[in-house]
Enzyme design. Structure first.
Site, PDB file in Angstrom:
ATOM      1  CD  GLU A 166      -3.225  -0.880   1.997  1.00  0.00           C
ATOM      2  OE1 GLU A 166      -3.166   0.008   2.867  1.00  0.00           O
ATOM      3  OE2 GLU A 166      -4.191  -1.632   1.861  1.00  0.00           O
ATOM      4  CD  GLU A 370      -3.789  -5.774   3.858  1.00  0.00           C
ATOM      5  OE1 GLU A 370      -4.608  -4.998   4.401  1.00  0.00           O
ATOM      6  OE2 GLU A 370      -2.564  -5.584   3.861  1.00  0.00           O
TER       7      GLU A 370
HETATM    8  C1  BG6 Z   1      -4.553  -1.994   5.075  1.00  0.00           C
HETATM    9  C2  BG6 Z   1      -3.212  -2.311   5.683  1.00  0.00           C
HETATM   10  O1  BG6 Z   1      -4.533  -0.632   4.769  1.00  0.00           O
HETATM   11  O2  BG6 Z   1      -5.687  -2.070   5.840  1.00  0.00           O
HETATM   12  C3  BG6 Z   1      -3.276  -3.149   6.941  1.00  0.00           C
HETATM   13  O3  BG6 Z   1      -2.339  -2.892   4.762  1.00  0.00           O
HETATM   14  C4  BG6 Z   1      -4.459  -2.706   7.779  1.00  0.00           C
HETATM   15  O4  BG6 Z   1      -2.049  -3.020   7.597  1.00  0.00           O
HETATM   16  C5  BG6 Z   1      -5.729  -2.918   6.972  1.00  0.00           C
HETATM   17  O5  BG6 Z   1      -4.548  -3.352   9.018  1.00  0.00           O
HETATM   18  C6  BG6 Z   1      -7.015  -2.624   7.699  1.00  0.00           C
HETATM   19  O6  BG6 Z   1      -6.986  -1.346   8.274  1.00  0.00           O
HETATM   20  P1  BG6 Z   1      -7.264  -1.160   9.812  1.00  0.00           P
HETATM   21  O7  BG6 Z   1      -7.041   0.261  10.102  1.00  0.00           O
HETATM   22  O8  BG6 Z   1      -8.669  -1.570  10.037  1.00  0.00           O
HETATM   23  O9  BG6 Z   1      -6.294  -2.054  10.505  1.00  0.00           O
END
Ligand code: BG6
Length: 471
Positions: A166, A370
């Site tokens: 990211e 993700e």
């Molecule tokens: C992504 C990241 O932006 O979102 C992760 O790569 C992150 O590291 C995930 O945990 C979810 O975001 P959050 O703020 O809910 O943890």
């Protein structure tokens, strides 16, 4: 478009799950590890914990990998902490840190789980940050050197690499992530220089990977969100296209084609934020070719044109962070979408939109690295976690992959966030994503016991049958 029958998943589809080092490992200063920008962060949102212990995977390697094997993972996406390998970023190597990832990778391979390794997930060595971080081209050399250590050590065992997680979120929302000391709009010129330097570093590493190995694959891992126009007004459509380019295509056009996106460049030039490009940079980026595109997808964004002087509203922020920008766009609430308990929009068909758009733009195989639901989970009296809401969320997104496959898109894998509970980047431990519950809260480390959630058994069945379980 609907299809009477959706295709099956390919037999070799990579069902996986993801984590990152700083959100899971803990042991932030053990066995020679140096501090990263995450470790030296001074502020946290109220009520959320720091990352010193996280889910303590550093001390649970065997137990956790055995659970991943029981879950049936074909691949496990994790990141390596640069500061375990080279504690100050560009100095001495740390044999204990190097040994730790050998142990993790060997354990995965023992169970036939393919390691999918992110080289850098937000945790720049603090010592490099002190020297100017990505704004200083010294960091480009340091990243290449670090990557070459990873290739030397793990290259015979790891066949799929992700360069930078990211990068677009680090540039667009670096202050929220705690990954940059730069604040506010006046910092943007420096941020876009950092962005450029990261691309040069990534290009060098992709080239090195291909020079060193015939059989290794490497790709970028941005966060991609579809941007919808708030209305059919041509101004809103242009605002959406502009934000699409600045938020998404800037990052993939450089990584894949080695070119600055025209709309994004126009935006940078207009504001005086163009980076300094040194001789040879663009040639290097042209020469570096990713083998696949990894991307993270959580939600979509809806935007409209913004009038001069109009206040930026709080319609539907990008991952609850970006609400708009003067002279560019404003976020608008999308009344067609539901929201999670943390206010993120839920948009499975937006996932199909981005799969189609990325594929038809770049024609490279894609892997989702993700996607997931951050929720409050409850450990009930029966000692279980009945997270049917997570199952529903994942099922709806996975179904969209089948639609995309029917559309002709080449999706090769799906690695939801997250394999195991971890410390969220913005909202602490209470916001859980994992298939495996970890018994701790933001203010109490408790037992750190691992407990299989209902979603664990659901995903296990899905992987076993290579098909969505019937509802
Ligand atoms: C992504 C990241 O932006 O979102 C992760 O790569 C992150 O590291 C995930 O945990 C979810 O975001 P959050 O703020 O809910 O943890």
């Amino acid at each position: 478009m609907k299809y009477a029958q959706l295709p099956d998943f390919p037999a070799d589809f990579l069902w996986g799950a993801s984590t990152s080092a700083y959100q899971t490992e803990g042991a932030w200063n053990e066995d020679g590890k140096g501090p990263s920008v995450i470790d030296v962060r001074e502020e946290y949102p109220e009520g959320t914990c720091d990352y010193t212990v996280a889910t303590d995977t550093y001390h649970h390697v065997e137990e956790d990998v055995a659970l991943f094997s029981e879950l049936g993972l074909k691949t496990y996406r994790f990141s390596i902490a640069w500061t375990r390998i080279v504690p100050d970023g560009d100095g001495e190597e740390n044999p204990a840190g190097i040994a730790f990832y050998h142990r993790l990778i060997d354990e995965l391979l023992k169970y036939g789980i393919e390691p999918l390794v992110t080289m850098y997930h937000f945790d720049l060595p603090a010592a490099l940050d002190e020297k100017g971080g990505w704004g200083n081209r010294v960091t480009i050399d340091a990243f290449e050197r670090y990557a070459r250590i990873l290739f030397r050590e793990y290259g015979s065992k790891v066949k799929r690499w992700l360069t930078i997680n990211e990068q677009n979120m680090m540039i667009l929302h670096g202050d929220a992530l705690g990954t940059t000391k730069l604040r506010g709009m006046e910092a943007k010129k420096d941020l876009y220089q950092q962005n450029h330097n990261m691309f040069v570093a990534q290009a060098r590493v992709m080239i090195a990977c291909h020079e060193l190995f015939d059989d290794a694959l490497i790709g970028p891992a941005p966060n991609i969100a579809p941007v919808y126009a708030a209305t059919e007004s041509p101004e809103d459509v242009i605002a959406a296209e502009n934000w699409y380019a600045i938020r998404n295509w800037l990052y993939l056009d450089l990584a894949v084609r080695g070119e600055y996106n025209g709309i994004a460049w126009g935006y940078l030039r207009e504001r005086g934020w163009e980076p300094t490009i040194e001789e040879g940079d663009m040639d290097l980026m042209k020469a570096a070719k990713p083998d696949f595109i990894a991307f993270n997808y959580y939600n979509s964004q809806t935007v409209g044109a913004i009038a001069e002087g109009e206040a930026i509203n709080d319609g539907s922020g990008d991952q609850q962070i970006a609400w708009g920008e003067e002279g560019l766009y404003k976020a608008v609430k999308n009344t067609h979408l539901e929201h999670t308990s943390f206010g993120w929009t839920i948009d499975p068909s937006g996932f199909r939109t981005v799969m189609r758009q990325i594929w038809f733009r770049y024609q490279l195989p894609m892997i989702l690295t993700e996607n997931g639901l951050g929720e409050f989970d409850t450990l009930t009296e029966d000692g279980k976690i009945h997270d049917d809401y997570r199952i529903e969320y994942l099922a709806k997104h996975i179904e969209q992959i089948q639609y995309a496959l029917a559309d002709g898109v080449q999706m090769i894998g799906y690695c939801p966030w997250s394999a195991i509970d971890l410390v969220s980047t913005h909202q602490g431990v209470a916001k859980r994503y994992g298939f495996i519950f970890v018994d701790r809260t933001d203010d109490d480390l408790k037992s750190l016991a691992r407990i299989r959630k209902d979603s664990f058994f659901w995903y296990q069945e899905l992987i076993k049958n290579n098909a969505l379980p019937s509802a």
